[in-house]
Design a protein around this motif. Sequence first.
Motif, PDB file in Angstrom:
ATOM      1  N   ALA A 283       4.481 -48.449   2.397  1.00 41.25           N
ATOM      2  CA  ALA A 283       3.804 -47.823   3.424  1.00 41.25           C
ATOM      3  C   ALA A 283       2.204 -47.457   3.313  1.00 41.25           C
ATOM      4  O   ALA A 283       1.729 -47.164   2.242  1.00 41.25           O
ATOM      5  CB  ALA A 283       4.438 -46.561   3.963  1.00 41.25           C
ATOM      6  N   GLU A 345       7.539 -43.350   3.592  1.00 42.18           N
ATOM      7  CA  GLU A 345       6.952 -42.906   4.736  1.00 42.18           C
ATOM      8  C   GLU A 345       6.607 -41.257   4.588  1.00 42.18           C
ATOM      9  O   GLU A 345       5.882 -40.681   4.990  1.00 42.18           O
ATOM     10  CB  GLU A 345       7.632 -43.491   5.874  1.00 42.18           C
ATOM     11  CG  GLU A 345       7.282 -44.577   6.430  1.00 42.18           C
ATOM     12  CD  GLU A 345       8.321 -45.543   5.349  1.00 42.18           C
ATOM     13  OE1 GLU A 345       8.233 -47.064   5.622  1.00 42.18           O
ATOM     14  OE2 GLU A 345       9.251 -45.176   4.879  1.00 42.18           O
ATOM     15  N   ASP A 349       3.262 -39.397   4.863  1.00 44.50           N
ATOM     16  CA  ASP A 349       3.016 -38.280   6.022  1.00 44.50           C
ATOM     17  C   ASP A 349       2.513 -36.972   5.147  1.00 44.50           C
ATOM     18  O   ASP A 349       1.590 -36.524   5.882  1.00 44.50           O
ATOM     19  CB  ASP A 349       4.525 -38.081   6.702  1.00 44.50           C
ATOM     20  CG  ASP A 349       4.945 -39.213   7.536  1.00 44.50           C
ATOM     21  OD1 ASP A 349       4.102 -39.824   7.922  1.00 44.50           O
ATOM     22  OD2 ASP A 349       5.900 -39.044   7.969  1.00 44.50           O
ATOM     23  N   ALA A 366       1.606 -45.464   9.248  1.00 42.34           N
ATOM     24  CA  ALA A 366       1.860 -46.196   8.111  1.00 42.34           C
ATOM     25  C   ALA A 366       2.030 -47.457   8.778  1.00 42.34           C
ATOM     26  O   ALA A 366       2.620 -47.775   9.762  1.00 42.34           O
ATOM     27  CB  ALA A 366       3.538 -45.551   7.759  1.00 42.34           C
TER      28      ALA A 366
END
Length: 543
Positions: A283, A345, A349, A366
């Motif tokens: 990502a 992910e 984040d 992403a």
Amino acid sequence: MPDETVARTSRTRSWWGWGWVDSHPDDAECMALGALVPGTLARPLPLPEVAGLRIGSPAVDAPRSLAHLVTYDPEARAAHARGKAYRDVTRALRGRPGRIPDLVACPARDQDVADLLEWAGEQQVAVIPYGGGSSVVGGVEYRGGEHRAVMSLDLTAMNQVLEIDTDSRAARIQAGVLGPDLEGQLRPHGLTLRHFPQSFEFSTLGGWLATRAGGHYATVRTHIDDFAQSLRVVTPAGTSASWRLPASGAGPSPDRLFLGSEGSLGVITEAWMRLQERPRHKASASVSFAEFRTALGAVRALAQSDLAPANCRLLDPGEAALSGAAEDGSAVLVLGFESSTGPVEGRLDQALELARAHGGRTGAGATGPGAPADEAVGAWRSAFLRMPYLRDGLARMGAVTETFETATTWDRLPALIDAVRTEVGAAAFKATGHPAIVNCRLTHVYPDGAAPYFTVIAAGRPGDEVAVWDDLKAVAGDVLHRHRATVTHHHAVGRDHRPHYDLQRPELFARVLRAAKEVLDPGGVLNPGVLVDSRKAPGDMCC
């Protein structure tokens, strides 16, 4: 992988410039590039021809027992005469390539290397170990004058993965294998070395080890050292083969002597390398910042967290514009995470949240299966791969265009970057009468500091472009030394960095290096002038 190998071998490498001949900018693109830099030539310099170099007859002939390992072909000799730095490219364009090797040797096994070194020592032939030839610091070029002849020792015939230990996730690999071919041999086993320098396509495992090359990872595992388990090195005095161990506290590491030795102490012929499973989860995202200094704070916070992004590259506004990542004067942070075991992910984040807390503005988010593409990430990636070709296009227009990198601690970083921009920019204007572009990006980051990477683009003086760059490089080196920043973070010392490496390196350690070279290379034939001069060299102080 077979199709990829066929595609690679069907293309032609440029003997004078970067990469593939068919990827170089044509004349029209060169002129468009030159229009962006005031003071460049009206038309591009013509492409150089090997025939125009007037390569003379070799000063020596290899004995019959070694004849099957060597070539005297003029094009092979020209292609092995230098690396791929700006000054190398420009000298080739101007028909001033420097000392051409007398012969190119292509050993296929350790004994071939040993035999070639023995003959070279007897005949006082300088030996320049050569992998992919992608050096940008004068690391594969002979600049001495005390040797009878010069031999380029091309290791690329030694290009096999010899053994794989799946239990320990490691492989015994010959040093001459090029990056794509190495990954191709590991891919059927679901494994990867995962070391991707910008020169990946045109550099070898042995070259990475000999130069302590930096690679794909921006944090934690930033250098090839982190993947090396043991080395096999052939020297004029014999062969050194370290034990293969996960770790050891048994005295100074023998591998550390040869990692980064740049072919001056021995020829790395194979290594056991630590591998990993191929990443299945990736990502990435970009973050923009109104102020570069604010972005530095965000990157420092990321480096000091436990998130460990694989990619954490910060582009200043100039570099962001040059790569197409941003055109509004923003600094851009390119973030990437990867894993072979689970989704990433969540880590991305967290990183984006941290960046926002430091004033960052997040983009599309992403990239992954089903996720929208981040345009800034894509633009940066494309520019990253294309940039060496564009540099050569600008060189054909008489521009001075080169990069240099360093590393320093966080407390010194802002002042260092400001000083480089100011002093190198002023020196370029003084030398050419035209303003220069001096951009900066961070390529690797650590809890205690970062590696800034500078791009310099300026008009040159026609026919005198190399002298202009040498002057700018001397100014840059003085700035780095004054701010106690290393002369190189991951491009090696070679010959171009020697003056400032000599200032950085403790003199007591220099004496140790000279003593090691005398033991391992008593004839002083291995890559003369790199890292340290032989104790026997004229004018060099004995220890």
